[in-house]
Design an enzyme around this catalytic site. Structure first.
Site, PDB file in Angstrom:
ATOM      1  N   ASN A 195     -47.856 -74.585  39.643  1.00  0.00           N
ATOM      2  CA  ASN A 195     -48.930 -75.301  40.362  1.00  0.00           C
ATOM      3  C   ASN A 195     -49.717 -76.294  39.230  1.00  0.00           C
ATOM      4  OD1 ASN A 195     -50.142 -73.117  38.559  1.00  0.00           O
ATOM      5  ND2 ASN A 195     -51.721 -72.978  40.173  1.00  0.00           N
ATOM      6  N   LYS A 198     -40.041 -71.128  29.696  1.00  0.00           N
ATOM      7  CA  LYS A 198     -39.666 -70.580  30.882  1.00  0.00           C
ATOM      8  C   LYS A 198     -40.159 -71.128  31.695  1.00  0.00           C
ATOM      9  CE  LYS A 198     -38.795 -68.366  33.959  1.00  0.00           C
ATOM     10  NZ  LYS A 198     -39.057 -68.991  35.329  1.00  0.00           N
ATOM     11  N   GLU A 232     -52.442 -64.596  31.964  1.00  0.00           N
ATOM     12  CA  GLU A 232     -53.342 -65.452  32.609  1.00  0.00           C
ATOM     13  C   GLU A 232     -52.870 -65.420  34.104  1.00  0.00           C
ATOM     14  OE1 GLU A 232     -56.003 -66.813  31.749  1.00  0.00           O
ATOM     15  OE2 GLU A 232     -55.780 -66.827  29.600  1.00  0.00           O
ATOM     16  N   LEU A 233     -53.584 -64.416  35.013  1.00  0.00           N
ATOM     17  CA  LEU A 233     -52.938 -64.059  36.244  1.00  0.00           C
ATOM     18  C   LEU A 233     -53.902 -64.525  37.383  1.00  0.00           C
ATOM     19  CD1 LEU A 233     -51.920 -60.433  35.415  1.00  0.00           C
ATOM     20  CD2 LEU A 233     -50.539 -62.310  35.413  1.00  0.00           C
ATOM     21  N   CYS A 277     -55.285 -71.082  40.575  1.00  0.00           N
ATOM     22  CA  CYS A 277     -55.711 -69.775  40.160  1.00  0.00           C
ATOM     23  C   CYS A 277     -57.424 -69.918  40.262  1.00  0.00           C
ATOM     24  CB  CYS A 277     -55.329 -69.444  38.791  1.00  0.00           C
ATOM     25  SG  CYS A 277     -56.079 -70.798  37.436  1.00  0.00           S
TER      26      CYS A 277
HETATM   27  P1  NAD Z   1     -45.314 -66.532  40.044  1.00  0.00           P
HETATM   28  O1  NAD Z   1     -45.720 -65.230  39.276  1.00  0.00           O
HETATM   29  O2  NAD Z   1     -44.100 -66.138  41.009  1.00  0.00           O
HETATM   30  O3  NAD Z   1     -44.315 -67.142  38.618  1.00  0.00           O
HETATM   31  C1  NAD Z   1     -44.880 -67.414  37.281  1.00  0.00           C
HETATM   32  C2  NAD Z   1     -43.711 -67.608  36.548  1.00  0.00           C
HETATM   33  O4  NAD Z   1     -43.179 -66.470  36.209  1.00  0.00           O
HETATM   34  C3  NAD Z   1     -42.724 -68.341  36.845  1.00  0.00           C
HETATM   35  O5  NAD Z   1     -42.052 -69.283  35.771  1.00  0.00           O
HETATM   36  C4  NAD Z   1     -41.670 -67.545  37.273  1.00  0.00           C
HETATM   37  O6  NAD Z   1     -40.397 -68.190  37.492  1.00  0.00           O
HETATM   38  C5  NAD Z   1     -41.709 -66.421  36.493  1.00  0.00           C
HETATM   39  N1  NAD Z   1     -41.561 -65.165  37.162  1.00  0.00           N
HETATM   40  C6  NAD Z   1     -41.394 -64.879  38.626  1.00  0.00           C
HETATM   41  N2  NAD Z   1     -41.054 -63.454  38.881  1.00  0.00           N
HETATM   42  C7  NAD Z   1     -40.861 -63.277  37.780  1.00  0.00           C
HETATM   43  C8  NAD Z   1     -40.579 -61.569  37.170  1.00  0.00           C
HETATM   44  N3  NAD Z   1     -40.243 -60.815  37.996  1.00  0.00           N
HETATM   45  N4  NAD Z   1     -40.314 -61.535  35.948  1.00  0.00           N
HETATM   46  C9  NAD Z   1     -40.377 -62.655  35.043  1.00  0.00           C
HETATM   47  N5  NAD Z   1     -41.056 -63.789  35.334  1.00  0.00           N
HETATM   48  C10 NAD Z   1     -40.860 -64.044  36.704  1.00  0.00           C
HETATM   49  O7  NAD Z   1     -46.338 -67.373  40.004  1.00  0.00           O
HETATM   50  P2  NAD Z   1     -46.576 -68.806  40.964  1.00  0.00           P
HETATM   51  O8  NAD Z   1     -46.144 -68.858  42.099  1.00  0.00           O
HETATM   52  O9  NAD Z   1     -45.451 -69.840  39.966  1.00  0.00           O
HETATM   53  O10 NAD Z   1     -47.967 -69.106  40.545  1.00  0.00           O
HETATM   54  C11 NAD Z   1     -49.190 -68.731  41.416  1.00  0.00           C
HETATM   55  C12 NAD Z   1     -49.682 -67.535  40.704  1.00  0.00           C
HETATM   56  O11 NAD Z   1     -50.199 -67.939  39.371  1.00  0.00           O
HETATM   57  C13 NAD Z   1     -51.011 -67.359  41.615  1.00  0.00           C
HETATM   58  O12 NAD Z   1     -51.222 -66.160  41.563  1.00  0.00           O
HETATM   59  C14 NAD Z   1     -52.041 -67.836  40.479  1.00  0.00           C
HETATM   60  O13 NAD Z   1     -53.385 -67.619  40.934  1.00  0.00           O
HETATM   61  C15 NAD Z   1     -51.775 -67.763  39.251  1.00  0.00           C
HETATM   62  N6  NAD Z   1     -51.956 -68.690  38.058  1.00  0.00           N
HETATM   63  C16 NAD Z   1     -52.838 -68.204  37.418  1.00  0.00           C
HETATM   64  C17 NAD Z   1     -53.379 -69.386  36.211  1.00  0.00           C
HETATM   65  C18 NAD Z   1     -54.456 -68.835  35.193  1.00  0.00           C
HETATM   66  O14 NAD Z   1     -54.674 -69.479  34.304  1.00  0.00           O
HETATM   67  N7  NAD Z   1     -54.929 -67.589  35.290  1.00  0.00           N
HETATM   68  C19 NAD Z   1     -53.308 -70.468  36.494  1.00  0.00           C
HETATM   69  C20 NAD Z   1     -52.272 -70.789  37.245  1.00  0.00           C
HETATM   70  C21 NAD Z   1     -51.532 -69.928  38.284  1.00  0.00           C
END
Ligand code: NAD
Length: 472
Positions: free
Chosen positions: A132, A155, A222-223, A257
């Site tokens: 995002n 990654k 950072e979730l 997020c």
């Molecule tokens: P996601 O967790 O699906 O993916 C994030 C990353 O992890 C990607 O690179 C993805 O390919 C990888 N990934 C997915 N599943 C995995 C697994 N099982 N094991 C290892 N890696 C894996 O998230 P998204 O849809 O890309 O982003 C949305 C989420 O991220 C929302 O919950 C949002 O709030 C959060 N977010 C948090 C912050 C922050 O700074 N706290 C910033 C942006 C987004």
């Protein structure tokens, strides 16, 4: 294997293809990153910071091209993409300016002894980023990690893999590796990987942290968030404030997020609030093609996201919510949704309890400030929050009671960020910090050499089993 990434505004258009590397690709990549680490960490700090500054300059030069690519792969309006890339370059310059304060060695030398403290890089870092805001969220890891002397295997998300790969290539010591969860597991398990920085959702975060735990590797997580915005009874918002508030929830179609995801408004002022909110939304929300400069909200990222958010809105209606549309969505095959408010929802509706990560936002009335505080804090998540009041001291006092890593005052979301302020979550929103000096310190471990004064030449000595004397 190769996967295609479509343009979410026009799903028949393929923006590009991404290789999905299998876990067996990991060893060679990490070994090469480790070889680079020996060379990169041996360079002077000023050399490394100069390379980071040069990357910032190059990012500026390429902003327009990268922004167009990012808009096509992510669905974010192109003006927002330009803003993100500009902010990433500004952040890299901040790292170059402030690196010497954090990454230089320091020493104490007095009658109690001599201590030298060296902030040392970990080695190879794995950075995993979401789709995002891929460029700023990657630079928040690459900038400080590289400045400290680490090298990084990045990654990115397969949903926005192209612009970030081009941006990361501007920084020496960085390798981009695409792959699925099994490849991430292999990366984290690799003995030469020493730390993991992850931004994304809770499910992936859990499995990343578990894998890192097996190898005793520190993690920055950072979730997601379910940010409350609390309007105290003296809130005083003009038209521009309402417009900022609308975008605090609906920028990137709500897929941020730290978007304002639950709005708590005093019962006696809810009607006035909604009227002004609707007027602002009509002025500022234009849903359409992300490449159109006038558009402020593009599509959501995938068909699955569109269906999930549509389901949340359907459920809100079934739970007695009144759904108020804020703007029209284009009639197209793209993953466009109408941005909506949800009124009169109970607190246990899914749209209130869970991170919606989409353009549907509940407005919730409250009667007392204590009630607002309890309801705002009633979440497993604790990323960001905001407090709105005509009285700044009152807002800060309320903010101190919120369970959130970062509370914005009289604004919310990106307009409230500061390079000087550490950002990160509490509770299930994660741990570790980005931005500010804390964000730099995540990428070093301080090692120490200590000569106790008692045993240096001229020291009086101590009995073999004694603890050192209490310092004064
Ligand atoms: P996601 O967790 O699906 O993916 C994030 C990353 O992890 C990607 O690179 C993805 O390919 C990888 N990934 C997915 N599943 C995995 C697994 N099982 N094991 C290892 N890696 C894996 O998230 P998204 O849809 O890309 O982003 C949305 C989420 O991220 C929302 O919950 C949002 O709030 C959060 N977010 C948090 C912050 C922050 O700074 N706290 C910033 C942006 C987004």
């Amino acid at each position: 294997m190769i996967v295609e990434r479509e343009n979410p505004a026009c799903p028949t258009e393929v923006v590009g293809t991404v290789p999905v590397n299998a876990p067996d690709a990991v060893d060679a990549v990490v070994r090469e990153a480790h070889k680079q680490f020996r060379e990169w960490s041996g360079r002077s700090l000023s050399d490394r910071l100069a390379a980071i500054r040069a990357a910032a300059t190059e990012l500026d030069v390429r902003t327009d091209a990268l922004a167009t690519l990012l808009a096509r792969e992510s669905g974010k309006p192109v003006a927002d993409c330009r803003g993100e890339i500009g902010f990433a370059a500004t952040y890299l310059r901040w790292v170059a300016d402030h690196g010497p304060e954090v990454f230089g060695a320091s020493a104490i030398d007095d009658g109690q002894g001599r201590i030298s403290m060296s902030p040392k890089p970990f080695g190879v870092i794995v950075a995993i980023t979401p789709w995002n805001a891929p460029i700023i969220l990657s630079m928040l890891k690459l900038g400080p990690a590289l400045a400290a002397g680490n090298t990084v295997v990045l990654k990115p998300s397969p949903l926005a893999p192209f612009a970030v790969a081009e941006a990361a290539a501007l920084l020496p010591g960085t390798t981009v590796l695409h792959g699925g969860p099994d490849t991430v597991q292999a990366l984290i398990a690799h003995p030469l990987v020493r730390k993991v920085a992850f931004t994304g959702g809770a499910a992936a975060g859990r499995s990343v942290a578990a894998a890192a735990g097996q190898g005793i590797k520190p993690v920055v997580l950072e979730l997601g968030g379910n940010d409350p915005a609390v309007f105290l009874d003296d809130f005083a918002l003009g038209p521009a404030d309402y417009e900022r508030l609308v975008l605090a929830s609906f920028a990137t179609a709500g897929q941020v997020c730290m978007a304002a995801k639950r709005l708590y408004v005093p019962a006696g002022r809810t009607d006035e609030f909604i009227d002004a909110y609707l007027a602002a939304a009509q002025r500022i929300l234009i849903v359409g093609d992300p490449l159109d400069e006038a558009v402020t909200m593009g599509p959501v990222v995938t068909r699955a996201a569109m269906e999930r958010i549509t389901g949340l809105v359907r459920d809100a209606r079934n739970r007695g919510g009144r759904i108020v549309p804020l703007a029209d969505a284009p009639d197209s095959d793209g993953y466009f949704l109408e941005p909506v408010l949800a009124l009169h929802l109970p607190d246990d509706a899914d749209l209130v309890r869970h991170e919606q990560f989409g353009p549907a936002v509940p407005i919730l009335s409250y009667r007392t400030e204590n009630e607002a505080l309890t309801r705002a804090n009633d979440s497993d998540l604790g990323l960001a929050a905001s407090v709105w009041s005509a009285d700044e001291d009152r807002a800060f006092a309320f903010a101190a009671q919120l369970e959130a890593g970062f509370t914005f005052i009289n604004t919310h979301n990106r307009t409230g960020m500061s390079l000087r302020a550490p950002f990160g979550g509490t509770k299930h929103s994660g741990y570790g910090r980005e931005y500010a000096e804390e964000g730099l310190r995540e990428y070093v471990q301080t090692t120490v050499a200590h000569a106790p004064g008692a045993f240096r030449a001229g020291g009086a000595g101590l009995p073999a089993r004694a603890y050192p004397p209490t310092p004064h």
